[in-house]
Motif scaffolding. Structure first.
Motif, PDB file in Angstrom:
ATOM      1  N   ALA A 171      43.619  45.945  59.345  1.00 32.89           N
ATOM      2  CA  ALA A 171      44.699  46.846  58.960  1.00 32.89           C
ATOM      3  C   ALA A 171      45.080  46.679  57.497  1.00 32.89           C
ATOM      4  O   ALA A 171      45.325  47.651  56.785  1.00 32.89           O
ATOM      5  N   GLY A 172      45.115  45.412  57.026  1.00 31.96           N
ATOM      6  CA  GLY A 172      45.466  45.173  55.634  1.00 31.96           C
ATOM      7  C   GLY A 172      44.460  45.778  54.681  1.00 31.96           C
ATOM      8  O   GLY A 172      44.825  46.383  53.669  1.00 31.96           O
ATOM      9  N   GLY A 173      43.167  45.620  55.004  1.00 33.26           N
ATOM     10  CA  GLY A 173      42.137  46.227  54.165  1.00 33.26           C
ATOM     11  C   GLY A 173      42.245  47.734  54.139  1.00 33.26           C
ATOM     12  O   GLY A 173      41.987  48.381  53.114  1.00 33.26           O
ATOM     13  N   GLY A 174      42.637  48.328  55.286  1.00 30.98           N
ATOM     14  CA  GLY A 174      42.867  49.769  55.314  1.00 30.98           C
ATOM     15  C   GLY A 174      44.086  50.154  54.514  1.00 30.98           C
ATOM     16  O   GLY A 174      44.055  51.111  53.710  1.00 30.98           O
ATOM     17  N   ASP A 236      54.603  51.105  80.866  1.00 37.95           N
ATOM     18  CA  ASP A 236      55.113  49.761  80.632  1.00 37.95           C
ATOM     19  C   ASP A 236      56.179  49.785  79.536  1.00 37.95           C
ATOM     20  O   ASP A 236      55.962  50.313  78.448  1.00 37.95           O
ATOM     21  N   ALA A 237      57.314  49.192  79.812  1.00 41.85           N
ATOM     22  CA  ALA A 237      58.423  49.193  78.849  1.00 41.85           C
ATOM     23  C   ALA A 237      58.043  48.518  77.550  1.00 41.85           C
ATOM     24  O   ALA A 237      58.517  48.900  76.466  1.00 41.85           O
ATOM     25  N   HIS A 238      57.164  47.515  77.617  1.00 40.31           N
ATOM     26  CA  HIS A 238      56.797  46.802  76.391  1.00 40.31           C
ATOM     27  C   HIS A 238      56.060  47.697  75.404  1.00 40.31           C
ATOM     28  O   HIS A 238      56.153  47.484  74.189  1.00 40.31           O
ATOM     29  N   THR A 239      55.335  48.681  75.881  1.00 40.99           N
ATOM     30  CA  THR A 239      54.660  49.605  74.971  1.00 40.99           C
ATOM     31  C   THR A 239      55.686  50.325  74.104  1.00 40.99           C
ATOM     32  O   THR A 239      55.505  50.469  72.880  1.00 40.99           O
ATOM     33  N   TRP A 240      56.768  50.752  74.704  1.00 37.45           N
ATOM     34  CA  TRP A 240      57.777  51.508  73.955  1.00 37.45           C
ATOM     35  C   TRP A 240      58.655  50.593  73.122  1.00 37.45           C
ATOM     36  O   TRP A 240      59.104  50.985  72.028  1.00 37.45           O
ATOM     37  N   ILE A 241      58.878  49.374  73.591  1.00 33.29           N
ATOM     38  CA  ILE A 241      59.619  48.413  72.784  1.00 33.29           C
ATOM     39  C   ILE A 241      58.835  48.075  71.520  1.00 33.29           C
ATOM     40  O   ILE A 241      59.376  48.060  70.412  1.00 33.29           O
ATOM     41  N   MET A 242      57.540  47.813  71.683  1.00 31.50           N
ATOM     42  CA  MET A 242      56.717  47.505  70.522  1.00 31.50           C
ATOM     43  C   MET A 242      56.560  48.720  69.610  1.00 31.50           C
ATOM     44  O   MET A 242      56.445  48.574  68.382  1.00 31.50           O
ATOM     45  N   SER A 243      56.555  49.914  70.169  1.00 32.90           N
ATOM     46  CA  SER A 243      56.528  51.127  69.333  1.00 32.90           C
ATOM     47  C   SER A 243      57.766  51.181  68.449  1.00 32.90           C
ATOM     48  O   SER A 243      57.682  51.519  67.257  1.00 32.90           O
ATOM     49  N   PHE A 244      58.911  50.853  69.026  1.00 30.12           N
ATOM     50  CA  PHE A 244      60.169  50.845  68.274  1.00 30.12           C
ATOM     51  C   PHE A 244      60.108  49.831  67.129  1.00 30.12           C
ATOM     52  O   PHE A 244      60.480  50.136  65.993  1.00 30.12           O
ATOM     53  N   LEU A 245      59.592  48.634  67.429  1.00 31.32           N
ATOM     54  CA  LEU A 245      59.498  47.608  66.393  1.00 31.32           C
ATOM     55  C   LEU A 245      58.495  48.008  65.311  1.00 31.32           C
ATOM     56  O   LEU A 245      58.706  47.739  64.120  1.00 31.32           O
ATOM     57  N   TYR A 246      57.418  48.674  65.719  1.00 34.14           N
ATOM     58  CA  TYR A 246      56.388  49.076  64.761  1.00 34.14           C
ATOM     59  C   TYR A 246      56.879  50.215  63.868  1.00 34.14           C
ATOM     60  O   TYR A 246      56.404  50.359  62.734  1.00 34.14           O
ATOM     61  N   ILE A 247      57.818  51.009  64.358  1.00 30.04           N
ATOM     62  CA  ILE A 247      58.476  51.993  63.495  1.00 30.04           C
ATOM     63  C   ILE A 247      59.123  51.273  62.314  1.00 30.04           C
ATOM     64  O   ILE A 247      59.063  51.723  61.167  1.00 30.04           O
ATOM     65  N   GLY A 248      59.747  50.119  62.613  1.00 28.81           N
ATOM     66  CA  GLY A 248      60.428  49.372  61.561  1.00 28.81           C
ATOM     67  C   GLY A 248      59.499  48.710  60.573  1.00 28.81           C
ATOM     68  O   GLY A 248      59.877  48.497  59.412  1.00 28.81           O
ATOM     69  N   THR A 249      58.282  48.362  60.987  1.00 34.21           N
ATOM     70  CA  THR A 249      57.364  47.670  60.081  1.00 34.21           C
ATOM     71  C   THR A 249      56.388  48.654  59.441  1.00 34.21           C
ATOM     72  O   THR A 249      56.492  48.967  58.258  1.00 34.21           O
ATOM     73  N   PHE A 250      55.453  49.189  60.224  1.00 33.54           N
ATOM     74  CA  PHE A 250      54.489  50.110  59.625  1.00 33.54           C
ATOM     75  C   PHE A 250      55.150  51.420  59.209  1.00 33.54           C
ATOM     76  O   PHE A 250      54.783  52.003  58.180  1.00 33.54           O
ATOM     77  N   LEU A 285      50.853  44.717  47.415  1.00 33.03           N
ATOM     78  CA  LEU A 285      51.279  43.419  47.948  1.00 33.03           C
ATOM     79  C   LEU A 285      51.526  43.490  49.449  1.00 33.03           C
ATOM     80  O   LEU A 285      51.206  42.547  50.193  1.00 33.03           O
ATOM     81  N   GLY A 286      52.084  44.601  49.923  1.00 38.84           N
ATOM     82  CA  GLY A 286      52.309  44.761  51.360  1.00 38.84           C
ATOM     83  C   GLY A 286      51.019  44.790  52.143  1.00 38.84           C
ATOM     84  O   GLY A 286      50.957  44.285  53.275  1.00 38.84           O
ATOM     85  N   SER A 287      49.974  45.361  51.563  1.00 37.84           N
ATOM     86  CA  SER A 287      48.663  45.396  52.219  1.00 37.84           C
ATOM     87  C   SER A 287      48.019  44.017  52.241  1.00 37.84           C
ATOM     88  O   SER A 287      47.483  43.570  53.263  1.00 37.84           O
ATOM     89  N   LEU A 342      57.603  42.543  52.903  1.00 34.75           N
ATOM     90  CA  LEU A 342      58.126  42.224  54.234  1.00 34.75           C
ATOM     91  C   LEU A 342      57.597  43.182  55.293  1.00 34.75           C
ATOM     92  O   LEU A 342      57.300  42.774  56.423  1.00 34.75           O
ATOM     93  N   SER A 343      57.450  44.453  54.933  1.00 37.36           N
ATOM     94  CA  SER A 343      56.888  45.406  55.905  1.00 37.36           C
ATOM     95  C   SER A 343      55.449  45.033  56.231  1.00 37.36           C
ATOM     96  O   SER A 343      55.003  45.158  57.378  1.00 37.36           O
ATOM     97  N   GLY A 344      54.700  44.552  55.229  1.00 29.91           N
ATOM     98  CA  GLY A 344      53.328  44.118  55.471  1.00 29.91           C
ATOM     99  C   GLY A 344      53.267  42.905  56.385  1.00 29.91           C
ATOM    100  O   GLY A 344      52.439  42.848  57.308  1.00 29.91           O
ATOM    101  N   LEU A 345      54.128  41.920  56.150  1.00 28.28           N
ATOM    102  CA  LEU A 345      54.194  40.758  57.043  1.00 28.28           C
ATOM    103  C   LEU A 345      54.506  41.187  58.471  1.00 28.28           C
ATOM    104  O   LEU A 345      53.889  40.721  59.434  1.00 28.28           O
ATOM    105  N   GLY A 346      55.479  42.069  58.594  1.00 28.88           N
ATOM    106  CA  GLY A 346      55.870  42.533  59.925  1.00 28.88           C
ATOM    107  C   GLY A 346      54.786  43.332  60.613  1.00 28.88           C
ATOM    108  O   GLY A 346      54.639  43.272  61.836  1.00 28.88           O
TER     109      GLY A 346
END
Length: 459
Positions: A171-174, A236-250, A285-287, A342-346
């Motif tokens: 993902a970072g290389g992309g 699965d609820a975790h799919t949507w929870i992780m989607s929410f968190l990924y909105i915040g990072t990616f 730097l984020g990448s 920070l978004s890259g780390l996340g």
């Protein structure tokens, strides 16, 4: 134990691997790692070009001066729609890997990048209508789909213990495709070149990426589209929870990548060249830091890294609110770069969490060993495309928030306040779902309590 055979099946034709077992350490050491690393390298190349094409409109709008007749609101709307298409196409791109094969689809998806690039080359001139630019911009969204198919493909090549590093590097290389196209644009603007020159550079690079994928990559025959897995992941609820968190990072990473240059132009009065000098630093730097986020997640647990990362993102955004309201360009740029990092780390830590969560759930359900690993791969592979698509929608939200903030007040301050509230919510969700010590009934054993706590704190 005999290591699985990685020879190509003649009946299929092409580069098909009929047996693949990365969790077998003997197989991994003797054959698997070498093959997986080769596929990772050329997957990164194709995804890198895909990101550059997807985000090329963040650069093209810097070239589009008053003679193009577009307002700042028009430009934010244009980049929002490009981001939206890139998010939506991630879902079918995820399933394309199993349908066509990872190598085969990498060739096709790379070749498809010629369509938006050539189309933009044709229409990029003053006098073209906004509607035409919008339609051509929407075509560039196919570049966003490359991420989903690439991540799904590489997820199948690597064992769980290596996924954080491998997925982070892929993902970072992309992601580096974002600052690279911005750097190329900086050189072209500095040399008084035009947007068509930028597009002309990328057309042969796309052809090279497709050809190299055909020569060096492989298909894994055991990767199948599993409709049941897709439905199970969606339920699965975790799919949507992780989607929410990924909105915040990616979502933050891609949204800021599209918007940063425009904010510098509109709010701080920077020229295209002055904006281009600054816009590439944060995405670069984020990448680069994304694999570090995956590595830290492998070492300390993705949930822990993600939690504290959201704390830092909220703090940085608070400083941006101040810098934006005070119109302090040095402070604004410095902290914005920190927010990109920070978004890259996340990004790395949240994506590492996905396979771990589903494997932990398999262990809790009573599965063991390879059976648990296989179940985890099955659901995490299905979930990744959906999570990646929903997460990318955060980029749409960021550009629309900036558009509305500038329409309302002529400043991006209101948008940053909204982002601050979101990061606070993401912190709370991460803590409550994955790190908070669950209440344990009096009759529950210490072993059961420890197992429940381990299930997600270590993912």
């Amino acid at each position: 134990m005999t290591a699985p055979d990685t020879s190509t099946a003649p009946a299929r034709g092409g580069r098909w691997i009929e047996e693949w077992d990365p969790e077998d350490e003997v197989f991994w050491a003797e054959k698997g790692e070498r093959v997986a690393r080769r596929n990772l390298l050329f997957s990164v190349l194709s995804e890198h070009i895909g990101f550059s094409v997807w985000t090329m409109w963040s650069v093209l709008v810097l070239f589009m001066g008053p003679e193009y007749g577009l307002t700042p609101a028009d430009k934010f709307l244009l980049t929002s729609m490009v981001t939206l298409v890139g998010a939506v196409v991630r879902v079918p791109y995820t399933f394309a890997v199993a349908l066509f094969g990872g190598r085969n689809w990498t060739i096709v998806s790379a070749a498809l990048l010629l369509v938006p690039t050539v189309a933009a080359f044709v229409v990029m001139e003053p006098g073209t209508s906004f509607d035409t630019f919008l339609v051509v911009g929407l075509l560039a969204g196919v570049g966003g789909g490359n991420f989903a198919s690439s991540m799904t493909n590489i997820n199948a090549f690597f064992p769980l213990r290596k996924k954080g590093w491998a997925l982070g590097l892929n993902a970072g290389g992309g992601n580096i495709g974002v600052p690279v196209i911005q750097l190329v644009a900086l050189a072209i603007i500095g040399a008084s070149g035009g947007p068509r020159l930028l597009l002309g550079i990328y057309i042969p690079l796309i052809v090279v990426a497709a050809v190299l994928a055909g020569i060096f990559m492989d298909n894994i025959a055991s990767v199948k589209n599993d409709t049941g897995a897709a439905l199970d992941a969606a339920k699965d609820a975790h799919t949507w929870i992780m989607s929410f968190l990924y909105i915040g990072t990616f979502g933050s990473f891609i949204g800021y990548a599209f918007a940063f240059g425009q904010v510098l132009q509109v709010q701080f009065g920077r020229t295209p060249l002055q904006a281009a000098y600054l816009t590439f630093i944060g995405p670069l730097l984020g990448s680069l830091i994304r694999p570090v986020g995956g590595w830290l997640a492998d070492r300390y647990g993705g949930a822990r890294i993600t939690l504290w990362n959201f704390v830092a993102m909220a703090a940085a955004t608070g400083v941006l609110v101040y810098a934006s309201s005070e119109k302090s360009l040095p402070l604004f740029v410095s902290v914005f770069v920190v927010l990109f990092v920070l978004s890259g780390l996340g990004n790395g830590s949240t994506y590492k969490m996905i396979p771990g969560i589903f494997q932990r759930k398999a262990l809790e359900a009573g599965l063991e060993g390879e059976e648990a690993a296989r179940h985890g791969r099955r659901l995490s592979g299905a979930a990744m495309g959906l999570i990646g698509a929903v997460g990318a929608l955060g980029g749409v939200g960021i550009n629309l928030a900036f558009r509305q903030s500038f329409l309302d007040s002529g400043s991006g301050t209101g948008a940053f306040v909204t982002f601050l509230a979101f990061y606070a919510a993401a912190f709370a969700v991460t803590w409550v779902v994955y790190l908070r010590r669950p209440a344990t009934p009096a009759r529950a054993s210490a072993t059961a309590e420890a197992k429940a706590q381990l299930s997600y704190a270590e993912v």
